[in-house]
Design a protein around this motif. Structure first.
Motif, PDB file in Angstrom:
ATOM      1  N   PRO A 110       0.820  -1.210   0.000  1.00  0.00           N
ATOM      2  CA  PRO A 110       0.000   0.000   0.000  1.00  0.00           C
ATOM      3  C   PRO A 110       0.855   1.262   0.000  1.00  0.00           C
ATOM      4  O   PRO A 110       1.847   1.346   0.717  1.00  0.00           O
ATOM      5  N   TRP A 111       0.460   2.208  -0.830  1.00  0.00           N
ATOM      6  CA  TRP A 111       1.038   3.540  -0.825  1.00  0.00           C
ATOM      7  C   TRP A 111       0.084   4.493  -0.092  1.00  0.00           C
ATOM      8  O   TRP A 111       0.479   5.241   0.780  1.00  0.00           O
ATOM      9  N   VAL A 112      -1.184   4.400  -0.416  1.00  0.00           N
ATOM     10  CA  VAL A 112      -2.212   5.166   0.294  1.00  0.00           C
ATOM     11  C   VAL A 112      -3.284   4.168   0.723  1.00  0.00           C
ATOM     12  O   VAL A 112      -3.938   3.567  -0.124  1.00  0.00           O
ATOM     13  N   TRP A 113      -3.420   3.949   2.017  1.00  0.00           N
ATOM     14  CA  TRP A 113      -4.389   2.974   2.512  1.00  0.00           C
ATOM     15  C   TRP A 113      -4.697   3.275   3.972  1.00  0.00           C
ATOM     16  O   TRP A 113      -3.905   3.906   4.660  1.00  0.00           O
ATOM     17  N   ARG A 114      -5.824   2.795   4.450  1.00  0.00           N
ATOM     18  CA  ARG A 114      -6.207   2.997   5.847  1.00  0.00           C
ATOM     19  C   ARG A 114      -5.338   2.153   6.771  1.00  0.00           C
ATOM     20  O   ARG A 114      -4.695   1.201   6.341  1.00  0.00           O
ATOM     21  N   PHE A 115      -5.334   2.472   8.049  1.00  0.00           N
ATOM     22  CA  PHE A 115      -4.673   1.665   9.051  1.00  0.00           C
ATOM     23  C   PHE A 115      -5.409   0.339   9.154  1.00  0.00           C
ATOM     24  O   PHE A 115      -6.634   0.300   9.244  1.00  0.00           O
ATOM     25  N   HIS A 116      -4.671  -0.766   9.124  1.00  0.00           N
ATOM     26  CA  HIS A 116      -5.279  -2.092   9.232  1.00  0.00           C
ATOM     27  C   HIS A 116      -4.285  -3.034   9.904  1.00  0.00           C
ATOM     28  O   HIS A 116      -3.275  -3.408   9.334  1.00  0.00           O
ATOM     29  N   ALA A 117      -4.546  -3.367  11.125  1.00  0.00           N
ATOM     30  CA  ALA A 117      -3.621  -4.152  11.938  1.00  0.00           C
ATOM     31  C   ALA A 117      -3.877  -5.651  11.779  1.00  0.00           C
ATOM     32  O   ALA A 117      -4.909  -6.155  12.172  1.00  0.00           O
ATOM     33  N   TYR A 118      -2.899  -6.349  11.158  1.00  0.00           N
ATOM     34  CA  TYR A 118      -2.956  -7.814  11.009  1.00  0.00           C
ATOM     35  C   TYR A 118      -1.573  -8.409  11.272  1.00  0.00           C
ATOM     36  O   TYR A 118      -0.914  -8.790  10.321  1.00  0.00           O
ATOM     37  N   PRO A 119      -1.025  -8.535  12.404  1.00  0.00           N
ATOM     38  CA  PRO A 119      -1.569  -8.136  13.699  1.00  0.00           C
ATOM     39  C   PRO A 119      -1.337  -6.668  14.005  1.00  0.00           C
ATOM     40  O   PRO A 119      -1.949  -6.109  14.900  1.00  0.00           O
ATOM     41  N   LEU A 179      -6.306  11.644  -1.556  1.00  0.00           N
ATOM     42  CA  LEU A 179      -5.734  10.693  -2.499  1.00  0.00           C
ATOM     43  C   LEU A 179      -6.550   9.407  -2.454  1.00  0.00           C
ATOM     44  O   LEU A 179      -7.029   9.010  -1.390  1.00  0.00           O
ATOM     45  N   PRO A 180      -6.699   8.723  -3.588  1.00  0.00           N
ATOM     46  CA  PRO A 180      -7.431   7.452  -3.586  1.00  0.00           C
ATOM     47  C   PRO A 180      -6.608   6.362  -2.930  1.00  0.00           C
ATOM     48  O   PRO A 180      -5.388   6.487  -2.766  1.00  0.00           O
ATOM     49  N   TYR A 181      -7.262   5.266  -2.551  1.00  0.00           N
ATOM     50  CA  TYR A 181      -6.529   4.075  -2.130  1.00  0.00           C
ATOM     51  C   TYR A 181      -5.634   3.657  -3.292  1.00  0.00           C
ATOM     52  O   TYR A 181      -6.103   3.517  -4.426  1.00  0.00           O
ATOM     53  N   LEU A 182      -4.349   3.441  -3.003  1.00  0.00           N
ATOM     54  CA  LEU A 182      -3.416   3.047  -4.054  1.00  0.00           C
ATOM     55  C   LEU A 182      -2.459   1.984  -3.540  1.00  0.00           C
ATOM     56  O   LEU A 182      -1.885   2.122  -2.456  1.00  0.00           O
ATOM     57  N   MET A 183      -2.294   0.944  -4.330  1.00  0.00           N
ATOM     58  CA  MET A 183      -1.282  -0.073  -4.096  1.00  0.00           C
ATOM     59  C   MET A 183      -0.166   0.123  -5.124  1.00  0.00           C
ATOM     60  O   MET A 183      -0.442   0.448  -6.284  1.00  0.00           O
ATOM     61  N   VAL A 184       1.082  -0.078  -4.715  1.00  0.00           N
ATOM     62  CA  VAL A 184       2.217  -0.101  -5.629  1.00  0.00           C
ATOM     63  C   VAL A 184       2.478  -1.565  -5.980  1.00  0.00           C
ATOM     64  O   VAL A 184       2.604  -2.406  -5.089  1.00  0.00           O
ATOM     65  N   ASN A 185       2.533  -1.855  -7.265  1.00  0.00           N
ATOM     66  CA  ASN A 185       2.808  -3.202  -7.770  1.00  0.00           C
ATOM     67  C   ASN A 185       4.074  -3.135  -8.617  1.00  0.00           C
ATOM     68  O   ASN A 185       4.168  -2.295  -9.520  1.00  0.00           O
ATOM     69  N   MET A 186       5.043  -4.015  -8.330  1.00  0.00           N
ATOM     70  CA  MET A 186       6.328  -3.990  -9.022  1.00  0.00           C
ATOM     71  C   MET A 186       6.849  -5.410  -9.204  1.00  0.00           C
ATOM     72  O   MET A 186       6.595  -6.271  -8.365  1.00  0.00           O
ATOM     73  N   LEU A 187       7.603  -5.600 -10.277  1.00  0.00           N
ATOM     74  CA  LEU A 187       8.233  -6.882 -10.538  1.00  0.00           C
ATOM     75  C   LEU A 187       9.742  -6.689 -10.561  1.00  0.00           C
ATOM     76  O   LEU A 187      10.264  -5.907 -11.358  1.00  0.00           O
ATOM     77  N   GLY A 188      10.437  -7.381  -9.663  1.00  0.00           N
ATOM     78  CA  GLY A 188      11.887  -7.293  -9.601  1.00  0.00           C
ATOM     79  C   GLY A 188      12.528  -8.578 -10.088  1.00  0.00           C
ATOM     80  O   GLY A 188      11.992  -9.662  -9.887  1.00  0.00           O
TER      81      GLY A 188
END
Length: 198
Positions: A110-119, A179-188
Motif C-alpha cells: 500500500p502507498w495510500v491505505w487505511r490503518f489495518h492491523a494484522y496483527p 488521495l485514492p486508495y493506491l497499491m504499488v505493484n512492481m516486478l523485480g
C-alpha cells in the motif's frame, strides 16, 4: 493470498514460473484470492507467521531464512504483507537471499491505505522505497492499482499519477486534498552478479 487486482497483475506480468514459487503471507483468511492455482505446474510453498489453510511453512522472515533454501525460488510473491512487518529491512534482506539469481519478486504494497492491523500496521511504501529495500533487484512493470477491479495506472508513464487522481473537497478555509486508495505493484528480477546480502 491477495486481492483481485494482484491476481490480474500476476496473470498479465508473470503468467508462468520456471521453477519453485514462494508465496509470502499465504494464509487464507476467507476473503482473499488464490495464487497457488496460477502456478500448479511448479513446486509451491506458502509461508506465513501463523498456521492455517494454504500455509506450508510457518516462519518469520525478519528472523532469518529459516527452513527456506537459499538462491532457490524462481518467483516470490509478497502481496499486502510488508506494511505489517516491524523490521522491513531485515525481511527484505532474507527474502532476497531465497530468490535465485535471475528469479523474480512480485511486490504489492500500500502507498495510500487505511490503518489495518494484522496483527499490526507499521509502514506505507513508495516504489522508490521498495527499490531501496531490495537493491539486488532490477525493477520493472511498476503500476498503481486502486480498489476498483482491474484499474492499473503506469507509474513509469505517469510519475505524478497519485497526485493527479486526487480529489478536492471544499472545507472551511480551503480545499482538502484526498488521495485514492493506491497499491504499488512492481516486478523485480534478482541480478546474477549481485549476491544477496548475508
Amino acid at each position: 493470498m491477495g486481492d483481485n487486482n494482484q491476481l490480474y497483475y500476476l496473470r498479465r506480468h508473470v503468467p508462468r514460473a520456471r521453477g519453485p514459487v514462494l508465496e509470502i503471507g499465504s494464509k487464507d483468511y476467507g476473503s482473499t484470492v488464490d495464487f497457488r492455482s496460477v502456478y500448479r505446474d511448479q513446486p509451491y510453498v506458502g509461508l506465513d507467521l501463523a498456521d492455517g489453510r494454504n500455509v506450508d511453512v510457518v516462519h518469520d522472515l525478519t528472523q532469518g531464512t529459516g527452513p527456506l533454501p537459499l538462491d532457490h525460488f524462481d518467483l516470490a510473491i509478497c502481496c499486502s504483507v510488508l506494511e505489517h512487518v516491524d523490521r522491513p529491512w531485515e525481511f527484505a534482506r532474507h527474502v532476497s537471499r531465497v530468490v535465485r539469481p535471475g528469479g523474480r519478486l512480485y511486490m504489492s504494497v500500500p502507498w495510500v491505505w487505511r490503518f489495518h492491523a494484522y496483527p499490526d500496521d507499521y509502514f506505507r511504501f513508495s516504489w522508490r522505497g521498495i527499490e531501496k529495500l531490495f537493491p539486488d533487484f532490477d525493477w520493472s512493470e511498476r503500476y498503481y492499482s486502486t480498489n476498483v477491479d482491474d484499474e492499473f495506472i503506469s507509474i513509469d508513464e505517469f510519475r505524478d499519477a497519485d497526485n493527479r487522481m486526487a480529489l478536492l473537497h471544499e472545507v472551511d478555509g480551503g480545499a482538502r486534498k484526498h488521495l485514492p486508495y493506491l497499491m504499488v505493484n512492481m516486478l523485480g528480477t534478482r541480478r546474477h552478479e549481485a549476491p544477496a546480502a548475508g
